[in-house]
Design an enzyme around this catalytic site. Structure first.
Site, PDB file in Angstrom:
ATOM      1  N   GLU A  44       0.828  -1.204   0.000  1.00 16.84           N
ATOM      2  CA  GLU A  44       0.000   0.000   0.000  1.00 16.84           C
ATOM      3  C   GLU A  44       0.866   1.260   0.000  1.00 16.84           C
ATOM      4  OE1 GLU A  44      -3.107   0.087  -0.451  1.00 16.84           O
ATOM      5  OE2 GLU A  44      -3.618  -2.027  -0.176  1.00 16.84           O
TER       6      GLU A  44
ATOM      7  N   CYS B 122      -7.196  -2.570   8.063  1.00 12.48           N
ATOM      8  CA  CYS B 122      -5.882  -2.537   7.426  1.00 12.48           C
ATOM      9  C   CYS B 122      -5.369  -1.104   7.315  1.00 12.48           C
ATOM     10  CB  CYS B 122      -5.950  -3.202   6.049  1.00 12.48           C
ATOM     11  SG  CYS B 122      -6.370  -4.961   6.134  1.00 12.48           S
TER      12      CYS B 122
ATOM     13  N   HIS C 171      -1.155  -5.829   1.370  1.00 11.47           N
ATOM     14  CA  HIS C 171      -2.339  -6.665   1.215  1.00 11.47           C
ATOM     15  C   HIS C 171      -1.990  -7.902   0.383  1.00 11.47           C
ATOM     16  CE1 HIS C 171      -5.497  -3.540   2.378  1.00 11.47           C
ATOM     17  NE2 HIS C 171      -5.895  -4.653   2.973  1.00 11.47           N
TER      18      HIS C 171
END
Length: 208
Positions: A80, A142, A166
């Site tokens: 991310e 998350c 992820h």
């Protein structure tokens, strides 16, 4: 020896297992160069998870922090790029369901990853594992954990690389849920190991 704090999550929503939990358990105690992996599982609870993460960061005092999360439906491993100061979404495992809430009412609007995410993606692709940078960690747990980890790093000198990755579903979850992409557990572990090795090789420097 230096330390990598690697976290995963327990099962949540309609997922009866969480492959991040299995990955973290397998990699716990493994050494990469002069780094040892400290693996821990976080609860899927908006109230408890960030408190537990901060406690782990205080106790472990890692040189690198990486958290993992399941993105059922994604076909690639996706480091991310950014976490935003919002928590919203489905109810967590304790029934908490924040809506349009700030993670930190007095905090920044967002934090960028300080992991070498571009190098991670390149290394995974070169090794034959589909990967790409994600520009949204969502607004569920998350994103929440990525934000809290990055905020902690900034407030403690900003030298600790911190971020979030992820992963797709495992084959077991694909069998359970039907039409979602999946990877074998062995491939998921191998891809995350590449991410860890890439971060260690970059020596904790910020790259994207």
């Amino acid at each position: 020896m230096k330390k990598i704090l690697l976290t995963g999550f327990e099962p949540f929503l309609s997922f009866s297992l969480n492959p991040t939990m299995q990955i973290v358990k397998e990699l716990h105690g493994e050494t990469l160069n002069n780094y040892v992996i400290e693996g821990h599982i976080l609860p899927v609870d908006f109230n408890k998870s960030e408190v537990e993460l901060v406690k782990l960061l205080d106790t472990v005092k890692p040189d690198i922090h990486i958290s993992l999360g399941l993105a059922g439906g994604r076909s690639k491993v996706t480091p991310e790029r950014i976490a935003i100061n919002v928590k919203d979404g489905d109810a967590d495992n304790e029934g908490n369901k924040p809506q349009d809430e700030a993670i930190d009412p007095n905090g920044r609007e967002g934090y960028f990853s300080t992991l070498p995410i571009r190098a991670m993606v390149d290394a995974m692709n070169e090794a034959g594992y589909p990967a790409s940078i994600s520009n949204t960690a969502g607004t569920y747990l998350c994103n929440n954990i990525m934000y809290v980890g990055r905020k902690y790093a900034e407030e403690h000198g900003g030298t600790m690389p911190s971020g979030f990755i992820h992963i797709p579903a495992s084959h077991e979850l694909a069998i359970e849920h039907g039409r979602i992409p999946s990877w074998s557990h062995q491939d998921l572990v191998a891809a995350i190991r590449i991410c860890l090795e890439t971060t260690v090789n970059f020596g904790g420097m910020k790259h994207d």
